[in-house]
Design a protein around this motif. Structure first.
Motif, PDB file in Angstrom:
ATOM      1  N   ASP A   1     106.864 -31.368 -61.971  1.00  0.00           N
ATOM      2  CA  ASP A   1     107.133 -30.220 -61.095  1.00  0.00           C
ATOM      3  C   ASP A   1     108.420 -29.542 -61.538  1.00  0.00           C
TER       4      ASP A   1
ATOM      5  N   VAL B   1      96.911 -37.963 -58.172  1.00  0.00           N
ATOM      6  CA  VAL B   1      97.498 -36.728 -57.651  1.00  0.00           C
ATOM      7  C   VAL B   1      96.390 -35.930 -56.976  1.00  0.00           C
TER       8      VAL B   1
ATOM      9  N   SER C   1      95.630 -32.524 -55.719  1.00  0.00           N
ATOM     10  CA  SER C   1      96.049 -31.124 -55.694  1.00  0.00           C
ATOM     11  C   SER C   1      95.267 -30.392 -54.617  1.00  0.00           C
TER      12      SER C   1
ATOM     13  N   GLU D   1     107.841 -34.646 -46.711  1.00  0.00           N
ATOM     14  CA  GLU D   1     107.674 -34.720 -48.176  1.00  0.00           C
ATOM     15  C   GLU D   1     106.392 -35.437 -48.617  1.00  0.00           C
ATOM     16  N   GLY D   2     105.340 -35.279 -47.869  1.00  0.00           N
ATOM     17  CA  GLY D   2     104.066 -35.873 -48.288  1.00  0.00           C
ATOM     18  C   GLY D   2     104.038 -37.386 -48.211  1.00  0.00           C
TER      19      GLY D   2
ATOM     20  N   ARG E   1      99.861 -32.644 -53.657  1.00  0.00           N
ATOM     21  CA  ARG E   1     100.569 -31.658 -54.479  1.00  0.00           C
ATOM     22  C   ARG E   1     100.172 -30.248 -54.079  1.00  0.00           C
TER      23      ARG E   1
ATOM     24  N   GLY F   1     103.540 -26.881 -49.142  1.00  0.00           N
ATOM     25  CA  GLY F   1     104.759 -27.407 -49.745  1.00  0.00           C
ATOM     26  C   GLY F   1     105.988 -26.998 -48.960  1.00  0.00           C
TER      27      GLY F   1
ATOM     28  N   GLY G   1     103.889 -27.365 -56.844  1.00  0.00           N
ATOM     29  CA  GLY G   1     104.775 -28.056 -57.791  1.00  0.00           C
ATOM     30  C   GLY G   1     106.066 -27.314 -58.073  1.00  0.00           C
TER      31      GLY G   1
ATOM     32  N   ASN H   1     102.578 -40.994 -51.544  1.00  0.00           N
ATOM     33  CA  ASN H   1     103.760 -40.514 -52.270  1.00  0.00           C
ATOM     34  C   ASN H   1     104.853 -41.573 -52.379  1.00  0.00           C
TER      35      ASN H   1
ATOM     36  N   ASN I   1      97.354 -24.509 -49.240  1.00  0.00           N
ATOM     37  CA  ASN I   1      97.725 -23.910 -50.525  1.00  0.00           C
ATOM     38  C   ASN I   1      97.709 -22.389 -50.539  1.00  0.00           C
TER      39      ASN I   1
ATOM     40  N   TYR J   1      99.878 -32.223 -64.172  1.00  0.00           N
ATOM     41  CA  TYR J   1      99.949 -32.437 -62.724  1.00  0.00           C
ATOM     42  C   TYR J   1     100.951 -33.536 -62.352  1.00  0.00           C
TER      43      TYR J   1
ATOM     44  N   ALA K   1     106.563 -33.848 -55.881  1.00  0.00           N
ATOM     45  CA  ALA K   1     105.147 -33.880 -56.255  1.00  0.00           C
ATOM     46  C   ALA K   1     104.887 -34.767 -57.474  1.00  0.00           C
TER      47      ALA K   1
END
Lengths: 460, 460
Positions: A33, A88, A90, A200-201, A70, A143, A73, A455, A112, A30, A80
């Protein structure tokens, strides 16, 4: 840095023991990426919902622990990767399509949901979600939104940004915000939706996404035209724009890519001898429209000196025409196993100058640099190929990379049209943006995430 | 509050004596906009360029003086009104089209270019700038960007936001930033361009705007269909969307508006007896396409029970069909001189419920409320009519306004699709946004303008 056992205990209390892992294999998996330059996480959590995500954020906020959201990825710039370690998060369990509203042409999804799966689901009811990054069978909507993904259809339909109507998101502090909504126009306060798209998170963790859909185009025609050089292909693009054609796809493949695909596919010729550039063009819409547009596309290509123009008669022929484009990514590995994959963009009429620049880099740095991409947007994927064990070539590649970025800025372009900055391109941010502009971006980051836990190590 | 003479002196040194005025008439004129609830400025400056604007900002920043940027003053929510006094910065001298780049389909303009003048200029070279707010002959691009203006063509072409590629702007501190650029895709850092669009002059002063253009559609067909009620008109809209038609305009006019226009034009009938809703529909694009689309539009309207469908045979007939729509604004004054003009928006399939809500308000509050607008976007202009001297009616109008907003939120809509918040709608912000979301917006404001000098008293 490792996180304290007490932090892990608190996170376990939020998500349950089954949904936190700290073993080395999981943390390494994890921590990587599609960039292939990973850094292990200290813990991986897989929360069930926004409430658990808020709980995780509160723990990380309290303890100033890095928190890296994440999706699948599949990003190319390391977005990520937990470069400072930490947690992380997910989003893999938030993978449901919550609503497809045919009357209002919108979908509500968790982050997701695989992009291709959403496309399939909406197409089954006659609707269409246009953004189509190459990774659409792996990458997820969350993403795509975090990076503002593009794809071949962006020329006609726009990028992910144009389809995001509203968001639910968890802030670094654990508070939840809702931005935008189910309407296509909304000017109530600042457009936080558009600010979060492509962030971008680093500003918030997306937990729900409201997407605009369009009716599925009932007809489609695919064409392929070959040219002696890139300049002629770009001339064809200008001519078809002047003829008022707006293709749904307008992809260019250069000779170096064609050669790689040809080798990969066992050596068969893919285009007439001497082809310097290939255009893949697709028009879609009402049947009456696409027939008229296809005729104009053919005329524009021939007027620009196309050596050959093919039109797919059926779905099988369509797949055949697309295969060259689709096989590029795996094919490039026949050149070298490693590519520095850049997604530079220039004003569209300057694409020939961009190719001149790349030609110059090939000579100066003795590198193979196959190029392809979304020529209608001026967005070209420039792949600098190197062997992972050839340190001299890698050094030359980094020099070429910088020269590429500087050249693109000189053409009033941008160093990234689709992939974002992550940490891979962060050193180059100052080439494109002034200090004052970066300072404002940092102030925005600070406004959303005063402790800098979300992040960290990305963009700036 | 009055500003100190020393501040005026410093501003005079920046712009020159000819470009600062403090007389009461000027300060009152520049203190009002289309909302008609003004507040006098203490000084009005008309700088020549971005450098002078930066100088003005530094003076105001140093002295914590309110600084209110102003375009054409055509906004409906008081965005250009200096509600706390201070300096009004009129951008009237920054009114040049700097560049029309045909090859790259873009224009670079200063903020005070009149929207209609830009449209004319780009159409002369075969290009098209779609956003068309009703005020386009008066309003300017900078104001359109600050408010994210819409208009009839938004259904097909999108709002102002979709055409802004890049900005140059002066911050409250006097620093200059450049966001985005001449490319259609750019994911380098946060999208400050999109954040500034619709920020109502509260985050920065726009000094240069890069706009995306599209090729001018070569053909156009205009149709008008009448229906017994709004529900049937909305059914026609759904049917034509299902038939894959994307009209360039899709305007609805209700019976109350029709009656007002009819009175205004001397009593002649504008539609068949019993018309409850009129749709004005325009399709544009390739000639082959518009012919096919017009046929589908007619079929969709008839299938939904249209009482009459007219198609304009030439430009004169087109103008005749549009006249009903164009005359609405002046016509409403035959009902009462004052209107509370709201631009609410709901998910498009809920437009009939919005009209039911308005019908209920008409009865409950004994008010005339003519409605018209962009039905394809679910964006309806709801005009609550009152006499300026009827204080009882004004009180009922404010009650109706609140009930309208609450009802719209209940339909998952938004209280503003085009006009923004300004100070007129600021009291209602909390109806639509949560405290947490507003707090983030305030933090963004703080990040851009830590001293709160830019257009204070707006949005929040």
């Amino acid at each position: 840095m490792a996180i304290a056992p007490a932090v892990v205990d608190r996170l376990r209390a939020v998500v349950g023991a089954a949904h936190i892992r700290t073993d080395s294999e999981t943390c390494t998996t994890y921590g990587a990426d599609a960039l292939r330059r990973g850094h292990p996480a200290d813990a991986v959590v897989t929360p069930a919902d926004a409430i658990e995500i808020a709980g995780i954020a509160r723990v990380c906020f309290d303890t100033r622990t890095p928190l890296v959201p994440r999706g699948a990825g599949t990003g190319y710039t390391g977005g990520a990767v937990p470069v400072h370690g930490g947690v992380v998060l997910s989003l893999e369990r938030l993978n449901r399509i919550l609503e497809i509203d045919e009357g209002n042409l919108l979908a509500v999804v968790e982050p997701n949901v695989v992009t291709g799966a959403l496309q399939d689901a909406v197409e089954r009811v006659g609707l269409f979600y246009p953004p189509d990054p190459a990774s659409l069978r792996q990458s997820v909507i969350g993403g795509n939104v975090a990076e503002c993904a593009g794809g071949p259809r962006a020329f006609k339909y726009g990028v992910t940004r144009q389809y995001v109507l509203g968001l639910e998101a968890v802030l670094a502090s654990g508070e939840m915000i809702r931005t935008g909504g189910k309407v296509v126009k909304n000017v109530v306060g600042y457009d936080l939706t558009q600010l979060l798209v492509g962030s971008e998170g680093t500003l918030a963790i997306l937990t729900k996404i409201i997407l605009r859909l369009v009716p599925k185009p009932p007809a489609r025609i695919t064409l392929r035209a070959t040219f002696l050089d890139v300049a002629k292909a770009v001339e064809a693009v200008s001519r078809l724009i002047s003829a008022r054609v707006v293709p749904a796809a307008l992809e260019l493949v250069d000779a170096e890519c064609l050669a790689a695909v040809s080798t990969y596919l066992g050596g068969r010729a893919l285009a007439p001898e001497g082809t310097g550039a290939l255009l893949l063009i697709e028009v879609d819409g009402l049947p009456e429209l696409v027939a008229a547009e296809a005729t104009r596309v053919e005329a524009a290509c021939r007027a620009a000196g196309a050596t050959e123009v093919l039109r797919a008669a059926d779905e099988a022929e369509r797949n055949e025409l697309w295969s060259v484009r689709r096989e590029i990514s795996p094919s490039l590995k026949v050149i070298t196993p490693l590519k520095f994959n850049h997604d530079v963009v220039v004003p569209k009429a300057r694409v020939p100058q961009l190719f001149d620049l790349v030609d110059d880099l090939r000579g100066r740095f003795d590198l193979r640099i196959p190029c392809f991409g979304h020529v209608g947007d001026g967005n070209i994927h420039v792949n600098i190929m190197v062997s992972p064990d050839d340190t001299a070539a890698i050094a030359r590649a980094h020099q070429a990379e910088r020269a590429l970025f500087e050249g693109v800025i000189g053409l009033e372009g941008s160093i990234s049209g689709e992939h974002g900055i992550g940490f891979a391109k962060a050193p180059y941010l100052g080439l494109e943006l002034t200090e004052e502009t970066i300072a404002v971006m940092r102030a925005v980051k600070q406004a959303f995430d005063p402790r800098g836990i979300l992040n960290p190590g990305k963009i700036f």
